[in-house]
Scaffold this active site. Structure first.
Site, PDB file in Angstrom:
ATOM      1  N   HIS A 131       0.799  -0.807  -0.298  1.00 28.09           N
ATOM      2  CA  HIS A 131       0.000   0.021   0.067  1.00 28.09           C
ATOM      3  C   HIS A 131       0.825   1.691   0.059  1.00 28.09           C
ATOM      4  O   HIS A 131       0.056   2.550  -0.542  1.00 28.09           O
ATOM      5  CB  HIS A 131      -0.967   0.074   0.826  1.00 28.09           C
ATOM      6  CG  HIS A 131      -2.191  -1.343   1.099  1.00 28.09           C
ATOM      7  ND1 HIS A 131      -2.802  -1.511   2.105  1.00 28.09           N
ATOM      8  CD2 HIS A 131      -2.238  -2.083   0.901  1.00 28.09           C
ATOM      9  CE1 HIS A 131      -3.733  -2.557   2.040  1.00 28.09           C
ATOM     10  NE2 HIS A 131      -3.183  -2.613   0.774  1.00 28.09           N
ATOM     11  N   PHE A 371      -0.998  -8.609   4.596  1.00 33.52           N
ATOM     12  CA  PHE A 371       0.225  -7.571   4.876  1.00 33.52           C
ATOM     13  C   PHE A 371       0.188  -6.669   3.926  1.00 33.52           C
ATOM     14  O   PHE A 371       1.639  -6.223   3.348  1.00 33.52           O
ATOM     15  CB  PHE A 371       1.178  -8.820   4.193  1.00 33.52           C
ATOM     16  CG  PHE A 371       1.140 -10.021   4.349  1.00 33.52           C
ATOM     17  CD1 PHE A 371       1.298 -10.384   5.602  1.00 33.52           C
ATOM     18  CD2 PHE A 371       0.910 -11.041   3.045  1.00 33.52           C
ATOM     19  CE1 PHE A 371       1.198 -12.207   5.881  1.00 33.52           C
ATOM     20  CE2 PHE A 371       0.617 -12.445   3.742  1.00 33.52           C
ATOM     21  CZ  PHE A 371       0.602 -12.637   4.633  1.00 33.52           C
ATOM     22  N   CYS A 372      -0.939  -5.910   4.074  1.00 32.09           N
ATOM     23  CA  CYS A 372      -0.524  -4.351   3.460  1.00 32.09           C
ATOM     24  C   CYS A 372      -0.849  -4.674   1.814  1.00 32.09           C
ATOM     25  O   CYS A 372       0.362  -3.712   0.979  1.00 32.09           O
ATOM     26  CB  CYS A 372       0.377  -3.305   4.337  1.00 32.09           C
ATOM     27  SG  CYS A 372      -0.082  -2.464   5.145  1.00 32.09           S
ATOM     28  N   ALA A 373      -1.154  -5.565   1.178  1.00 32.49           N
ATOM     29  CA  ALA A 373      -0.623  -5.786  -0.118  1.00 32.49           C
ATOM     30  C   ALA A 373      -2.438  -6.224  -0.403  1.00 32.49           C
ATOM     31  O   ALA A 373      -2.686  -7.508  -1.121  1.00 32.49           O
ATOM     32  CB  ALA A 373       0.274  -6.792  -0.401  1.00 32.49           C
TER      33      ALA A 373
END
Length: 466
Positions: A131, A371-373
């Site tokens: 992100h 995982f901020c993805a």
């Protein structure tokens, strides 16, 4: 690449905390196995030593006449040179000291210039991004086009080439290595197709720089950003390194002292980079720490770190694939030489439960969540999250083997303790593990922290800041 024997697969460099004991639910203690280096890597011993030496010399920088102010200024600027040199900065490149990769990319997003038609410059990104390399571009003046990655490296490069030819882009922003799979696109190919289309290239180096030698000068990449807390220097610093012209002309990142040449009551004349983007008192200790990490990593014999991680990753992947019901996550079937980041799932088991079990019963730290993805995990079929194990310079083969053994036991026998979801996170119920002595934590503080994590993310491990 050299092939290591198990005897040789010890840590490359000593890290702080490698002998830290953590409590298990059975009342015993065990040395903590930190397999969460992709989120936050431990400090190198060399970094801690450099910081300890520097602290008595700390004073104001850039404007102080005192002796220690002059020393601190010299330390800060020398650190800047080291941080830039570590990623092969060209003679005319600028190194801006930031907080982390997220900070760096937000800074760069404010510096993308307008195109020849006067319209704000547009940015092209892939859906594989963290992100930190997605959200800043989406809200930048020109906005972003998010291109779905294909199943192979070759097909993804072809899709990038097609999109770059379809419309004018100022910048292609791309991960240097995925924080989910450790895979990456070949830099030379990416730079060639972007520059041919008239676009610059910015690499999110958060997962690349700590694992691979990299050079801006040799690759032709225009900008790279990286984080101290992932590069064994967790003291609140990061860097953006790259071409001067955009940074000299771009919107100053922070308005404040140090970023200006002249201020009147109704006007301001901003200075050039890097000071243009470093308003306020800089993080001298953080810069010194990051420079120390760069020195230590650069001093390793060529290929040593790569061989160490390749050995551990190969053992990790082959061991995971041998456990029934465990699936290793991949973004590109033809990716080669990935860094030491491996994501997997245990079929029919919540990732949060598996992570809590590994911690409580084996003293293993991994990451679970998305995982901020989020776009990548959703496209790959893991919208509910997965589990990530990541290695670094301090990781040993014993730690990898402990993880594999613990997972095998989980699949065959299940957890030995009782777990429940509290504030959206899996935890032992009841949890008999004591808080660390001397940590300053209390039940009240710990509860407040847990509540903040749950409220801000739905579950703490979903966060993966860069």
């Amino acid at each position: 690449m050299p092939v290591l024997t198990p005897t040789e697969a010890r840590s490359c460099l000593p890290v702080v905390g490698s002998d830290t004991l953590v409590p298990l639910v059975d009342g015993t203690t065990i040395a903590y196995a930190n397999l969460d280096c992709a989120a936050s890597a431990p400090a190198l011993v060399a970094v801690a030593e450099r910081v300890t030496t520097t602290l008595p010399l700390y004073a104001s920088v850039h404007r102080g006449a005192g002796y220690l102010s002059q020393v601190s200024t010299a330390l800060y600027e020398a650190s800047r040179q080291t941080i830039g040199a570590f990623v092969g900065a060209r003679t005319d490149d600028v190194t801006v000291i930031t907080r982390n990769t997220t900070d760096s990319l937000n800074l760069l997003a404010g510096c993308v210039p307008a195109g020849p038609d006067g319209e704000p410059g547009r940015v092209l990104v892939l859906d594989v991004e963290h992100h930190a390399n997605l959200l800043p571009w989406q809200r930048s003046a020109g906005g972003a086009t998010v291109l779905h990655g294909e199943d192979s490296v070759a097909a993804t490069l072809a899709a990038l080439r097609t999109e770059l030819a379809r419309a004018p882009y100022a910048l292609l922003a791309l991960t240097g290595a995925s924080n989910v799979t450790g895979e990456y696109l070949p830099v030379a190919d990416v730079v060639a197709l972007a520059h041919e289309a008239g676009a610059r290239v910015a690499l999110d180096g958060a997962q690349l720089v700590p694992h691979r030698r990299f050079s801006l000068a040799e690759t032709g990449v225009d900008y790279i950003s990286y984080s101290g807390h992932k590069t064994y220097a967790p003291f609140g610093s990061g860097a953006l390194v790259g071409r001067r012209d955009w940074l000299d002309a771009g919107t100053p990142y922070l308005a404040g002292g140090g970023a200006v040449r002249q201020v009147d009551v109704d006007s301001v004349v901003w200075t050039t980079a890097p000071a243009r983007h470093e308003a306020g008192s800089p993080n001298v200790i953080g810069a010194v720490a990051l420079a120390a990490a760069c020195d230590a990593l650069a001093a390793l014999p060529a290929g040593t770190l790569e061989a160490h991680e390749a050995f551990l990753r190969e053992r990790l992947v082959s061991g995971l694939e041998a456990i029934p019901g465990v699936q290793v996550v991949r973004a590109w079937a033809d990716a080669v030489d990935p860094v030491g980041v491996v994501t997997f799932s245990v079929v029919d088991h919540d990732p949060g439960l598996v992570a809590a079990y590994l911690s409580a019963e084996y003293g293993i730290g991994v990451r679970d969540g998305r995982f901020c993805a989020h776009p990548l995990l959703s496209r790959l079929g893991y919208a509910a999250g997965a589990i990530r194990a990541s290695v670094g310079v301090g990781t040993t083969l014993e730690e990898v083997e402990r993880l594999l053994g613990a997972l095998s036991t989980f699949v065959t026998d299940g957890p030995g303790a009782t777990y429940e979801v509290v504030d959206a996170c899996w935890t032992v119920s009841p949890d008999p593990r004591p808080l660390p002595e001397g940590s300053g934590l209390s039940g009240l503080i710990a509860t407040a922290a847990a509540g903040f994590i749950a409220e801000s993310a739905g579950c703490g491990p979903l966060l993966d800041q860069q």
